[in-house]
Scaffold this motif. Structure first.
Motif, PDB file in Angstrom:
ATOM      1  N   PRO A 196     123.294  -0.834  77.195  1.00 17.76           N
ATOM      2  CA  PRO A 196     122.532  -1.626  76.231  1.00 17.76           C
ATOM      3  C   PRO A 196     123.419  -2.337  75.219  1.00 17.76           C
ATOM      4  N   TRP A 197     124.538  -1.720  74.867  1.00 22.03           N
ATOM      5  CA  TRP A 197     125.353  -2.317  73.812  1.00 22.03           C
ATOM      6  C   TRP A 197     126.243  -3.454  74.322  1.00 22.03           C
ATOM      7  N   LYS A 207     122.707  -8.158  78.284  1.00 20.02           N
ATOM      8  CA  LYS A 207     122.583  -8.481  79.704  1.00 20.02           C
ATOM      9  C   LYS A 207     123.924  -8.970  80.225  1.00 20.02           C
ATOM     10  N   ILE A 208     124.377  -8.389  81.337  1.00 24.75           N
ATOM     11  CA  ILE A 208     125.690  -8.775  81.863  1.00 24.75           C
ATOM     12  C   ILE A 208     125.698 -10.257  82.247  1.00 24.75           C
ATOM     13  N   LEU A 254     126.907 -12.621  79.603  1.00 22.41           N
ATOM     14  CA  LEU A 254     128.247 -12.550  79.040  1.00 22.41           C
ATOM     15  C   LEU A 254     129.010 -13.774  79.542  1.00 22.41           C
ATOM     16  N   PRO A 260     132.752  -8.942  69.486  1.00 22.55           N
ATOM     17  CA  PRO A 260     131.324  -9.282  69.537  1.00 22.55           C
ATOM     18  C   PRO A 260     130.474  -8.082  69.956  1.00 22.55           C
ATOM     19  N   PHE A 261     131.129  -6.991  70.337  1.00 23.64           N
ATOM     20  CA  PHE A 261     130.402  -5.791  70.739  1.00 23.64           C
ATOM     21  C   PHE A 261     130.522  -4.733  69.643  1.00 23.64           C
ATOM     22  N   PRO A 262     129.633  -3.772  69.535  1.00 27.64           N
ATOM     23  CA  PRO A 262     128.422  -3.657  70.346  1.00 27.64           C
ATOM     24  C   PRO A 262     127.363  -4.687  69.966  1.00 27.64           C
ATOM     25  N   VAL A 263     126.569  -5.065  70.942  1.00 24.91           N
ATOM     26  CA  VAL A 263     125.454  -5.963  70.683  1.00 24.91           C
ATOM     27  C   VAL A 263     124.373  -5.156  69.970  1.00 24.91           C
ATOM     28  N   GLN A 264     123.911  -5.678  68.851  1.00 19.21           N
ATOM     29  CA  GLN A 264     122.884  -4.967  68.098  1.00 19.21           C
ATOM     30  C   GLN A 264     121.530  -5.177  68.767  1.00 19.21           C
ATOM     31  N   PRO A 265     120.753  -4.115  68.891  1.00 18.05           N
ATOM     32  CA  PRO A 265     119.413  -4.299  69.462  1.00 18.05           C
ATOM     33  C   PRO A 265     118.542  -5.103  68.501  1.00 18.05           C
TER      34      PRO A 265
END
Lengths: 488, 701
Positions: free
Chosen positions: A330-331, A334-335, A338, A357-362
């Motif tokens: 999830p973090w 969607k692959i 990217l 840029p990671f982790p992607v925040q929900p």
């Protein structure tokens, strides 16, 4: 996927095989010949497999614990002794113990059962075991299915005609079915001889022990690789996607990411380089940079490559497979969404690699990351009321916190239809107002009675005052401005 | 759990009829007086929640846990029923949050006790719930439209959780019958609609709520099948904490959750900041995080306990002092989202804040004896906390072979640093789904396309390349791989080329030539030829992309020193235009390959001498290089003098002087017939002895 070879050493295995003219063999000799062939194959083409050898009759014995030393396995085969009758249930219990002790219950295993198809008589025979399946207590359950995922291969030193004359074949099929259905029964074709036993083991090898070769691509750079353990096909959802997903032999490297954002998921697999070699270059750079590479293994199936060292001297390229799907971690988001950093207006990793840029925040915070209100336990409600009162006593210093807590309580009470509470807290605030010491700041009294009044209005449920999104604002007084100005 | 199991859609139907305004008769003391203030103050009378308040807060708690563990595609539709039904949200993903629901609930407000009870019924809500289950969700829509052959596999199932105060068992039966009929009716309707789906399976969970101190009029009943489409179960529960723990158990059952209690959490006391006590925190998560325990029957060893006052089981794991070392992660076999059972208690929020701040906690399985086993880890990613399962058994991946034992493992001069730089340039970053790319490719495909461009010419080892060892080429090499070039980019590339021409004119050394070239002139010219060939190869792979790329190639062809083949060709009277035509066309593969092979061959020969050059970079896993061949080899293969490029003034002059001088004396026989300025002495001795004369044979030709 470790292998347990379960070898029948009951007396029936010593039955001679009638051969024209040449020297006489026992079925056992044929079995040993086949297993030797299997072990030789593994030693040269499948050498990372851990294999254990067990012999069984009415009892079972672990002859060689899990090892990659195929000489030891072959040696043990050469010194097998003959015992009494076949008792498969006991032997399977043994397999269960041996595997769980070594690998726990999560590790998939292959069980290679070598028998002659004479499955015992009376109590302890497979027939008896299967007949009594349903009349057993909790403590005497049949060992199949094993708690760990199992592939059961049954190799019969007998041909299928012979097995079908009795109920042996039916019983073996039942056994395979009980173990979960994953596996196969192999029988010999034609006369029982070295050649036909070789053919049978050859089929097993092709089916279960052929190395997994693939090509790793990174743009125009590529490398032939062998992947071990073999990535197994997987069914994601038997309803919507009933077809098993298979790892494609063309593995696409998608890009790289900083290691600290990723971590291992279910199965890790070693890739051994086979030709002069992009893998070595990739491995070296991944190691030096502390990065991982994302790989695509099939449609919506991804994994990652990284350097792993188990000691300082030996490191190798590992591939971890993520669960199939478009968003396995999830973090990362969607692959498929990217993209290359070069497209970004500003390097999201920063010019000096200080950012990521990671982790992607929900999109939404989880409950524990917000200040949610739960009053299921009385203590939760008491704590919230006390917090308001504590701040009320420190007015006007704590005006902001006081109103923040007050509004949080108000919102929850309105949502839960708990208007009685609003009235109660209003009463409490009014009482606090009367208890203010003479030294109290005059603003405190104003704010307390203002807040109490607003809560009372809300407690009527009148939509004019009970709007959820409305917030009670601090009362604007002359004192509040003068207070702030004197503070300055 | 299947994608479209009953868990995909949950409808809450909550009774909003007048009797729900009744008190639960569970009193909460919210005025806690401290001793110092107690004198003379009359404490506030305790407050008590209504049945409605109890129902709403417990259902919100159910949703909170659900959304924490399944943030996506486990959907809730909330319906309130009185004299009519009120649908508070939709199946849309955007509507799925407790905040949305609370806001809508506040708008509905508590039940009006004065409303005519005859007009009010939970039935309105239940009928609406069935209708709602027929409505298609975003995920169902996506899967139905994604692939034609999967369309019919998209199932429509759902669960209705009804929180009500029923009158009797007969009343319950009436409600069930009514739902059954509505399903049949709605399914007929759905059959003729694209926007609706018939219900294949519906699970009714009816929770009868009654005040404390009263006897229930409705009996508990386990799940039973009403029809192939409908199952029903009845739970009769007192309002208050009983209801709360019932719904907590239900959410666990409905969504395959399990409970872990973290024990021994050291936490500073609020009152005495320098002391700490140990606390427990209970977390819910997908039950697969306990798979190992369930399967091995180790549940008791792992410290399962049935906690008092609750019916549920929890696995107890012990807090271990936090570490930052992530080595253990390599055997992580799964990560599962968590939700604290008691989210705003002080121990819970201390633990979750600790984790949200980036710390990790290892969890130990309490065992009666023996060594401690770390079985789990708590850690957060992007504001979400995950329970990670660590493999505590032996791993089949132990003792893997070293990469240096495989093919290519003995090569020592991989361009490790360069490839690291390459990886950094090809790193990935999340792209907003809303952003549209004109190429129509999804970002990951664009990333792959970039990899393709960047690797068209990418020698893997240092000794295979000259240009990538030259700082001067960097600007061009970085730009040429781009999909499009600006005018400025072209200019930069051209400047790079001019700069190289300048270097060649000044006879600057190339990295390739620092070793191996003994002495003077010819060697260096040859190196420049190799360099130009390689540069041309690089740029040719991109020349077809745009006109600007082509212009860079043109510039190189125009500026570079001419390869010797061409000179020869000229001598043979070939037309110059002929060659230019071929070179300009991008399809002139044959030519390109030939010249490249040629230079490859030369380079291959040069490599040997170059191995000890200082430009060799790190290659950590490769062993020491093999023993080098003697230097002499390089000299032996020096190309003939004819292979020179343009000649400098100095060498022109030197040549002239040498030529003039040579005319004044007779050249030594040896020098005349030498190979690479070498001549074997005493050849006749060997011949006389009948020995092999391979080298000399050539020399005497």
């Amino acid at each position: 996927m470790p292998t347990v070879v379960l070898m029948d050493v009951s007396l029936s295995m010593t039955r001679p095989v009638s051969l024209d003219g040449s020297e006489e063999f026992q079925r056992k000799n044929l079995a040993v010949h086949g297993l030797n062939m299997l072990f030789e194959h593994m030693a040269s083409n499948y050498r990372l497999e851990f294999t254990a050898l067990m012999a069984f009759s009415s009892l079972w014995e672990l002859l060689v614990p899990f090892t990659r030393d195929y000489n030891a396995l072959q040696e043990a085969l050469s010194s097998l002794e003959d015992y009494d009758k076949t008792c498969i249930e006991a032997a399977l219990n043994g397999v269960n113990n041996v595997v769980q002790q070594e690998w726990g219950s999560g590790c998939p295993c292959q069980v290679v059962l070598v028998t002659d198809g004479s499955l015992g008589i009376g109590k302890g025979s497979l027939r008896h075991s299967l007949q009594t399946l349903k009349h057993r207590g909790e403590d005497k359950k049949f060992p199949l299915p094993f708690p760990f995922p199992t592939k059961l291969y049954i190799l019969c030193i007998a041909n299928s005609e012979e097995l079908q004359m009795t109920d042996a074949m039916d019983n073996l099929e039942h056994l395979l079915c009980l173990s979960g259905g994953d596996g196969q029964i192999f029988t010999m074709e034609g006369p029982l001889c070295m050649k036909s036993v070789q053919t049978m083991f050859g089929r097993l090898i092709d089916h279960a022990y052929s190395p997994f070769h693939a090509v790793l691509h990174c743009g125009n750079l590529s490398s032939d690789v062998q992947v071990f353990p073999r990535p197994e096909p997987m069914v994601v959802d038997e309803e919507v996607e009933p077809m098993p997903r298979v790892v494609s032999t063309d593995v696409d490297e998608v890009g790289a990411a900083a290691t600290d954002e990723l971590e291992d998921e279910p199965s890790a697999t070693q890739m051994a380089g086979k030709s002069p070699n992009f893998c070595v270059l990739l491995h070296g750079s991944l190691k030096v940079e502390g990065m991982v590479a994302l790989v695509q293994l099939g449609p919506e199936w991804y994994g990652m490559l990284y350097s792993q060292a188990d000691s300082k001297k030996k490191s190798n390229l590992m591939m971890s497979l993520f669960e199939p799907g478009s968003e396995p971690l999830p973090w990362l988001g969607k692959i498929s969404y990217l993209g290359p950093v070069s497209e970004a207006a500003e390097n999201p990793y920063g010019e000096d690699d200080s950012k990521s840029p990671f982790p992607v925040q929900p999109p939404a915070k989880r409950s524990y990351a917000q200040n949610v209100t739960v009053w299921i336990k009385a203590s939760g409600l008491q704590a919230d009321v006390q917090k308001i009162l504590r701040n009320a006593r420190k007015l006007p210093d704590k005006t902001q916190t006081f109103y923040k807590e007050l509004n949080r309580m108000r919102k929850a009470a309105l949502a839960f239809g708990f208007l009685e509470l609003l009235k109660g807290v209003a009463d409490l605030l009014e009482r606090e107002c009367t208890l203010l010491p003479d030294s109290a700041h005059p603003d405190a009294a104003f704010q307390l009675s203002h807040a109490a009044q607003q809560l009372k209005l809300a407690s009527t449920g009148d939509s004019q005052y009970a709007d959820f999104d409305h917030n009670i604002a601090p009362m604007h007084t002359d004192f509040s401005t003068s207070v702030s100005s004197t503070r300055r | 759990m299947k994608m479209f199991s009953v868990a995909h859609k949950t409808v809450f139907v909550v009774d909003h009829c007048p009797y729900m305004a009744e008190s639960s008769r569970q009193q909460v003391e919210c005025d806690v007086l401290t001793k110092s203030r107690a004198q003379g103050v009359i404490p506030l009378a305790p407050v008590s929640k209504s049945l409605w308040t109890c129902a709403v807060e417990c259902s919100m708690e159910y949703c909170r846990i659900l959304y924490d563990v399944y943030p996506k595609d486990k959907l809730v539709n909330y319906i309130v029923s009185d004299s009519e039904f009120h649908i508070l949200n939709s199946w849309r993903r955007g509507d799925q949050s407790t905040h949305e629901l609370m806001s809508a609930l506040a708008a509905v407000g508590p039940p009006n006790p004065c409303e005519d009870p005859e007009c009010c019924s939970i039935l309105h809500g239940l009928v609406a719930a069935v209708e709602s289950l027929c409505k298609i969700t975003e995920l169902q829509h996506e899967k139905r439209t994604a692939l034609m052959d999967t369309a019919e596999r998209v199932a429509n199932r759902g669960r209705i959780i009804c929180l009500t105060n029923a009158k009797s068992d007969t009343h319950v039966r009436m409600l069930e019958d009514c739902i059954q009929e509505t399903i049949l009716d709605q399914n007929k309707l759905a059959a003729g609609s694209d926007r609706l789906m018939g219900i294949q399976q519906c699970e009714l969970v009816l929770v009868h709520i009654y005040p404390q101190g009263e006897d229930t009029l409705v009996s508990d009943r386990p799940k039973k099948e009403i029809s192939p489409l409908l199952t029903s179960e009845v739970h009769s529960v007192r309002a208050g904490r009983h209801l709360a723990s019932k719904l907590n158990i239900l959410v666990q059952q409905h969504f395959d959750l399990a409970s872990t209690t973290i024990t021994n959490i050291p936490m500073k006391e609020e009152q005495h900041a320098n002391t700490s006590a140990n606390y427990d925190v209970e977390l819910l998560h997908h039950r697969d995080a306990h798979l190992e325990f369930f399967k091995s029957g180790d549940l008791h060893m792992a410290g399962t306990s049935t906690r008092e006052n609750s019916f549920k089981e929890t696995v107890t794991l012990k807090w271990c002092t936090p570490r930052t070392n992530n080595i253990e992660l390599h055997y992580c076999t799964g990560a599962y989202r968590i939700s604290p059972t008691d989210v705003n208690s002080r121990p819970s929020s201390c633990l979750t804040n600790f984790l949200l701040n980036g710390r990790s906690v290892l969890l130990e399985q309490p065992r009666k004896s023996g060594s401690k086993v770390i079985s789990h880890m708590l850690s957060s990613h992007g504001g979400e906390i995950f329970l990670h399962v660590l493999n505590s058994n032996r791993s089949t991946l132990e003792d893997p072979p070293s990469i240096s034992e495989g093919c290519g493992g003995r090569v020592t001069d991989y361009r490790i640093t360069d490839f690291g730089e390459f990886m950094r340039e090809n790193r990935l970053t999340p792209v907003a789904e809303s952003s549209h790319d004109p190429s129509g490719k999804v970002p990951v495909e664009r990333a792959k396309a970039q990899l393709e461009r960047y690797t068209r010419y990418w020698p893997m080892i240092i000794s295979q390349t000259t240009i990538f060892n030259m700082q001067a080429v960097v600007p061009l090499a970085n730009l040429i791989v781009k999909e499009t070039l600006t005018e400025e980019d072209v200019l930069t590339c051209q400047k790079t080329v001019y700069n190289l021409v300048d270097m060649e004119r000044k006879n600057d050394p190339l990295p390739i030539s620092t070793v191996g070239s003994r002495g003077k002139g010819p060697k260096r010219d040859e190196q420049y030829r190799i360099m130009w060939n390689e540069l041309e190869t690089l740029v040719k792979t991109h020349a077809g992309a745009t006109d600007r790329h082509q212009r860079v190639l043109d510039c190189i062809i125009a500026c570079r020193s001419k390869p010797p083949e061409e000179e020869e060709r000229k001598k043979r009277g070939r037309k110059r235009e002929d060659r230019e035509d071929r070179a300009e066309k991008n399809g002139s593969k044959e030519m390109e390959d030939k010249s490249w092979q040629d230079s490859e061959r030369l380079k291959g020969l040069l490599e040997k001498g170059e191995q000890d050059a200082e430009v060799i970079k790190d290659s950590p896993d490769s062993p020491e290089p093999l023993n080098k061949k003697p230097r002499l080899m390089v000299d032996e293969v020096q190309p003939p003098e004819r292979a020179k490029g343009p000649v400098s003034l100095l060498s022109l002059w030197t040549n002239r002087i040498t030529a003039a001088n040579s005319r004044k004396h007779q050249e030594f026989v040896g020098r005349v017939s030498s190979v690479n300025n070498k001549f074997e002495l005493y050849q006749h001795l060997k011949e006389e002895n009948g020995m092999d004369v391979h080298e000399n044979g050539k020399a005497s030709r």
